[in-house]
Write a protein that holds these residues in place. Sequence first.
Motif, PDB file in Angstrom:
ATOM      1  N   ASP A 180      17.359  45.080  24.753  1.00 31.27           N
ATOM      2  CA  ASP A 180      16.500  44.504  23.728  1.00 31.27           C
ATOM      3  C   ASP A 180      16.783  43.013  23.653  1.00 31.27           C
ATOM      4  OD1 ASP A 180      18.809  44.072  21.966  1.00 31.27           O
ATOM      5  OD2 ASP A 180      18.718  46.240  21.622  1.00 31.27           O
ATOM      6  N   LEU A 181      16.029  42.306  22.821  1.00 38.56           N
ATOM      7  CA  LEU A 181      16.190  40.858  22.721  1.00 38.56           C
ATOM      8  C   LEU A 181      17.466  40.450  22.004  1.00 38.56           C
ATOM      9  CD1 LEU A 181      12.516  39.726  21.954  1.00 38.56           C
ATOM     10  CD2 LEU A 181      13.769  39.615  24.107  1.00 38.56           C
ATOM     11  N   GLU A 182      18.174  41.386  21.367  1.00 34.68           N
ATOM     12  CA  GLU A 182      19.432  41.074  20.705  1.00 34.68           C
ATOM     13  C   GLU A 182      20.607  41.021  21.684  1.00 34.68           C
ATOM     14  OE1 GLU A 182      19.837  40.226  17.556  1.00 34.68           O
ATOM     15  OE2 GLU A 182      17.652  40.343  17.295  1.00 34.68           O
ATOM     16  N   ASP A 183      20.399  41.481  22.907  1.00 38.44           N
ATOM     17  CA  ASP A 183      21.485  41.484  23.894  1.00 38.44           C
ATOM     18  C   ASP A 183      20.885  41.219  25.273  1.00 38.44           C
ATOM     19  OD1 ASP A 183      23.883  41.736  25.201  1.00 38.44           O
ATOM     20  OD2 ASP A 183      23.873  43.925  25.165  1.00 38.44           O
ATOM     21  N   VAL A 184      20.631  39.933  25.562  1.00 40.71           N
ATOM     22  CA  VAL A 184      20.032  39.527  26.826  1.00 40.71           C
ATOM     23  C   VAL A 184      21.140  39.021  27.752  1.00 40.71           C
ATOM     24  CG1 VAL A 184      18.409  37.966  27.959  1.00 40.71           C
ATOM     25  CG2 VAL A 184      17.843  38.946  25.725  1.00 40.71           C
ATOM     26  N   ARG A 185      21.294  39.715  28.868  1.00 40.71           N
ATOM     27  CA  ARG A 185      22.303  39.304  29.865  1.00 40.71           C
ATOM     28  C   ARG A 185      21.683  39.079  31.252  1.00 40.71           C
ATOM     29  NH1 ARG A 185      27.517  40.197  27.942  1.00 40.71           N
ATOM     30  NH2 ARG A 185      27.607  41.433  26.019  1.00 40.71           N
ATOM     31  N   GLN A 186      20.459  39.486  31.418  1.00 39.41           N
ATOM     32  CA  GLN A 186      19.779  39.301  32.703  1.00 39.41           C
ATOM     33  C   GLN A 186      18.523  38.471  32.494  1.00 39.41           C
ATOM     34  OE1 GLN A 186      19.081  43.017  34.705  1.00 39.41           O
ATOM     35  NE2 GLN A 186      20.966  43.949  33.905  1.00 39.41           N
ATOM     36  N   ASP A 187      17.877  38.129  33.613  1.00 31.74           N
ATOM     37  CA  ASP A 187      16.647  37.344  33.530  1.00 31.74           C
ATOM     38  C   ASP A 187      15.589  38.100  32.744  1.00 31.74           C
ATOM     39  OD1 ASP A 187      17.864  35.443  35.047  1.00 31.74           O
ATOM     40  OD2 ASP A 187      16.869  35.985  36.930  1.00 31.74           O
ATOM     41  N   LEU A 188      14.794  37.340  31.992  1.00 31.64           N
ATOM     42  CA  LEU A 188      13.661  37.900  31.269  1.00 31.64           C
ATOM     43  C   LEU A 188      12.407  37.816  32.127  1.00 31.64           C
ATOM     44  CD1 LEU A 188      14.303  36.311  27.759  1.00 31.64           C
ATOM     45  CD2 LEU A 188      14.632  38.706  28.378  1.00 31.64           C
ATOM     46  N   SER A 189      11.450  38.613  31.788  1.00 36.23           N
ATOM     47  CA  SER A 189      10.162  38.587  32.486  1.00 36.23           C
ATOM     48  C   SER A 189       9.133  37.960  31.559  1.00 36.23           C
ATOM     49  CB  SER A 189       9.744  40.012  32.878  1.00 36.23           C
ATOM     50  OG  SER A 189       8.475  40.003  33.487  1.00 36.23           O
ATOM     51  N   LEU A 190       9.070  36.633  31.582  1.00 34.55           N
ATOM     52  CA  LEU A 190       8.119  35.921  30.727  1.00 34.55           C
ATOM     53  C   LEU A 190       6.754  35.958  31.403  1.00 34.55           C
ATOM     54  CD1 LEU A 190      10.279  32.917  29.503  1.00 34.55           C
ATOM     55  CD2 LEU A 190      10.037  35.209  28.552  1.00 34.55           C
ATOM     56  N   VAL A 191       6.023  37.018  31.099  1.00 34.60           N
ATOM     57  CA  VAL A 191       4.781  37.311  31.808  1.00 34.60           C
ATOM     58  C   VAL A 191       3.708  36.285  31.485  1.00 34.60           C
ATOM     59  CG1 VAL A 191       5.247  39.772  31.960  1.00 34.60           C
ATOM     60  CG2 VAL A 191       4.112  38.860  29.926  1.00 34.60           C
ATOM     61  N   SER A 192       2.839  36.063  32.444  1.00 37.36           N
ATOM     62  CA  SER A 192       1.712  35.149  32.230  1.00 37.36           C
ATOM     63  C   SER A 192       0.448  35.892  31.815  1.00 37.36           C
ATOM     64  CB  SER A 192       1.441  34.356  33.512  1.00 37.36           C
ATOM     65  OG  SER A 192       1.096  35.230  34.560  1.00 37.36           O
ATOM     66  N   GLU A 193       0.468  37.232  31.922  1.00 30.00           N
ATOM     67  CA  GLU A 193      -0.666  38.038  31.485  1.00 30.00           C
ATOM     68  C   GLU A 193      -0.215  39.482  31.303  1.00 30.00           C
ATOM     69  OE1 GLU A 193      -3.669  37.990  34.432  1.00 30.00           O
ATOM     70  OE2 GLU A 193      -2.454  39.019  35.945  1.00 30.00           O
ATOM     71  N   LEU A 194      -0.992  40.216  30.535  1.00 28.97           N
ATOM     72  CA  LEU A 194      -0.778  41.653  30.362  1.00 28.97           C
ATOM     73  C   LEU A 194      -2.057  42.367  30.752  1.00 28.97           C
ATOM     74  CD1 LEU A 194       1.182  42.056  27.030  1.00 28.97           C
ATOM     75  CD2 LEU A 194       1.996  42.471  29.331  1.00 28.97           C
ATOM     76  N   GLN A 195      -1.898  43.424  31.506  1.00 29.24           N
ATOM     77  CA  GLN A 195      -3.057  44.150  31.990  1.00 29.24           C
ATOM     78  C   GLN A 195      -3.829  44.745  30.822  1.00 29.24           C
ATOM     79  OE1 GLN A 195      -2.099  47.157  34.816  1.00 29.24           O
ATOM     80  NE2 GLN A 195      -4.235  47.645  35.288  1.00 29.24           N
ATOM     81  N   GLY A 196      -5.131  44.525  30.844  1.00 31.01           N
ATOM     82  CA  GLY A 196      -5.989  45.046  29.790  1.00 31.01           C
ATOM     83  C   GLY A 196      -6.269  44.064  28.678  1.00 31.01           C
ATOM     84  N   TYR A 197      -5.635  42.886  28.695  1.00 29.47           N
ATOM     85  CA  TYR A 197      -5.851  41.888  27.652  1.00 29.47           C
ATOM     86  C   TYR A 197      -6.353  40.602  28.281  1.00 29.47           C
ATOM     87  CZ  TYR A 197      -3.274  44.994  24.569  1.00 29.47           C
ATOM     88  OH  TYR A 197      -2.859  46.084  23.838  1.00 29.47           O
ATOM     89  N   PRO A 198      -7.416  39.989  27.735  1.00 27.10           N
ATOM     90  CA  PRO A 198      -8.021  38.789  28.337  1.00 27.10           C
ATOM     91  C   PRO A 198      -7.343  37.506  27.895  1.00 27.10           C
ATOM     92  CG  PRO A 198      -9.345  39.476  26.487  1.00 27.10           C
ATOM     93  CD  PRO A 198      -8.219  40.465  26.570  1.00 27.10           C
ATOM     94  N   PHE A 199      -6.061  37.495  27.810  1.00 26.21           N
ATOM     95  CA  PHE A 199      -5.346  36.320  27.347  1.00 26.21           C
ATOM     96  C   PHE A 199      -4.455  35.789  28.456  1.00 26.21           C
ATOM     97  CE2 PHE A 199      -5.655  39.134  23.548  1.00 26.21           C
ATOM     98  CZ  PHE A 199      -6.615  38.413  22.865  1.00 26.21           C
ATOM     99  N   GLY A 200      -4.267  34.475  28.435  1.00 21.10           N
ATOM    100  CA  GLY A 200      -3.268  33.852  29.278  1.00 21.10           C
ATOM    101  C   GLY A 200      -2.097  33.415  28.418  1.00 21.10           C
ATOM    102  N   ILE A 201      -0.888  33.475  28.971  1.00 18.21           N
ATOM    103  CA  ILE A 201       0.321  33.172  28.202  1.00 18.21           C
ATOM    104  C   ILE A 201       1.062  32.027  28.875  1.00 18.21           C
ATOM    105  CG2 ILE A 201       2.484  34.065  27.275  1.00 18.21           C
ATOM    106  CD1 ILE A 201       1.328  36.856  27.540  1.00 18.21           C
ATOM    107  N   THR A 202       1.445  31.035  28.066  1.00 18.45           N
ATOM    108  CA  THR A 202       2.362  29.983  28.501  1.00 18.45           C
ATOM    109  C   THR A 202       3.572  30.008  27.577  1.00 18.45           C
ATOM    110  OG1 THR A 202       1.200  28.345  27.137  1.00 18.45           O
ATOM    111  CG2 THR A 202       0.552  28.531  29.467  1.00 18.45           C
ATOM    112  N   TRP A 203       4.702  29.604  28.126  1.00 14.93           N
ATOM    113  CA  TRP A 203       5.959  29.741  27.389  1.00 14.93           C
ATOM    114  C   TRP A 203       6.654  28.396  27.217  1.00 14.93           C
ATOM    115  CZ3 TRP A 203       7.656  34.354  25.374  1.00 14.93           C
ATOM    116  CH2 TRP A 203       6.995  35.500  25.796  1.00 14.93           C
ATOM    117  N   GLU A 204       7.357  28.305  26.087  1.00 18.50           N
ATOM    118  CA  GLU A 204       8.235  27.164  25.819  1.00 18.50           C
ATOM    119  C   GLU A 204       9.555  27.689  25.289  1.00 18.50           C
ATOM    120  OE1 GLU A 204       6.464  24.407  23.173  1.00 18.50           O
ATOM    121  OE2 GLU A 204       4.885  23.776  24.596  1.00 18.50           O
TER     122      GLU A 204
END
Length: 485
Positions: A180-204
């Motif tokens: 979970d996000l309370e215990d991050v020890r490996q790389d995260l998958s900051l996705v740029s899209e999710l299947q089925g949703y018409p949105f684009g994602i950018t991260w900061e």
Amino acid sequence: MVYIYIGILGLYLVLFLLSLRESGNPFRKMAAHIYRRQQGRQNGGGSEKRNWRRALYVRQLGDKLKILQPQIAVQKQIREHYLSLYGTVLTVVFVGNLLCLAAWLSARSNTKLVDGSCLLRGDFGEGDVEVGLRARIPGVQEEIFDYLLEERKLTEEELEESFAEAEALLPGAILKGNADLEDVRQDLSLVSELQGYPFGITWESDAYSLVNTDGTVHNEELAQGKVVTLTAKFRYEDWSREVQLYAKINPIIYSPQEALRARMEELLREREESTRSEGTMTLPGQIGTEPVIWQEIIEDSSGYFLILVLLAAGVLYWGKARELDQKLEERKRELLLDYPELVNKLALYMGAGMTIRNAFLKMGEDYKKQKERRKRYVYEEVLMTCYELQGGRSETEAYDHFGKRCQLQPYIRLSALLSQNIRKGSNDLLRMLRQEADSAFSERKSLAKKLGEEAGTKLLLPMMMMLCVVMVIIMIPAYFSFALN
């Protein structure tokens, strides 16, 4: 593997040079040379037990070939049989080896690693390329990477906006291998899209030294856990919204080997970032003070193909040997089916006043007129009997040879009947032939019934397969219709 392929070609070259004095095409020449050498070894000595078995097998093979083609000399048939068998196997192995060599060359024609340290990127639109890499530090360690080399990125003017994801699914979608996000020890998958949703994602990120926008987590030197704020910007045409997620980055525990691999991966990422707009990416030449030797891992499946080729050649060799037995079985079945017709013709001609000799000559002449259109084994034997009679052999011997060549009980019985009539004389021969014809027709009915039952059994599997196909065709539309309702 290439040395094996070249070695096989070398063996073929040597065999070809040794067989130049033979006649025929190259593979037939090589087959003739192998057969001649095999005969020389057999005659020159060797294991007595092995030579005895070989001689027994050749004698049995000659008997089978003589039954199928009695008009051709046995030794010639045996030689042609082996030349055909060896030639076919040599052809299959040669062609298969060439295909294996072509597959080996093809696997190395698209290498991405040049000059030992540069990876060739695909241009924009060509897609990412997965490259197998082997990093070897002499005397220290060797690591294998399945590295995904991205295509060349566009400049700022060419970049397009990405799509984003639904807020409710976002926390679970970026966890990757973390609990979970309370215990991050490996790389995260900051996705740029999710299947089925018409949105684009950018991260900061508010701490790029810990978490990059691509999800890379830099916790190698982290002493204690720290909370990082990740901002996801959802965009769709003129609509946008921001969602903040809080991830606690905890230190990672590395073994010495994992630490070295992690350092290699970090250097690869740095080179990737710094050369995104370039045509090549130079791999790191050393890790600390240790030199790194890079090699591309090439997927070469030609060796497996060679195994398949050799197996196919073996199966073909076995099938060729079985083909002779199948022909003998077909000959036996054909002789049994034609027996009633032969006996009936004999009875008909003798009833018309012909002698046995003239009846055989008449059947032989009739068969020669239609031989090109319809070849039958029983009339080939009749024709052979006619040649024997015309060559001066006595009728008794000719009819005995006829029965022995056919090797079936009905024909042996018929030849004995004819020979006995020649030796002793009998006024009841015509009556006995008519009785034999009636008996033969009854046996043929039983044989035809048996063959029909065998054909029905062979059709059972295709019928079951067709039934399954029909059931699938019926059930699938019915299932989807029920599901939609």
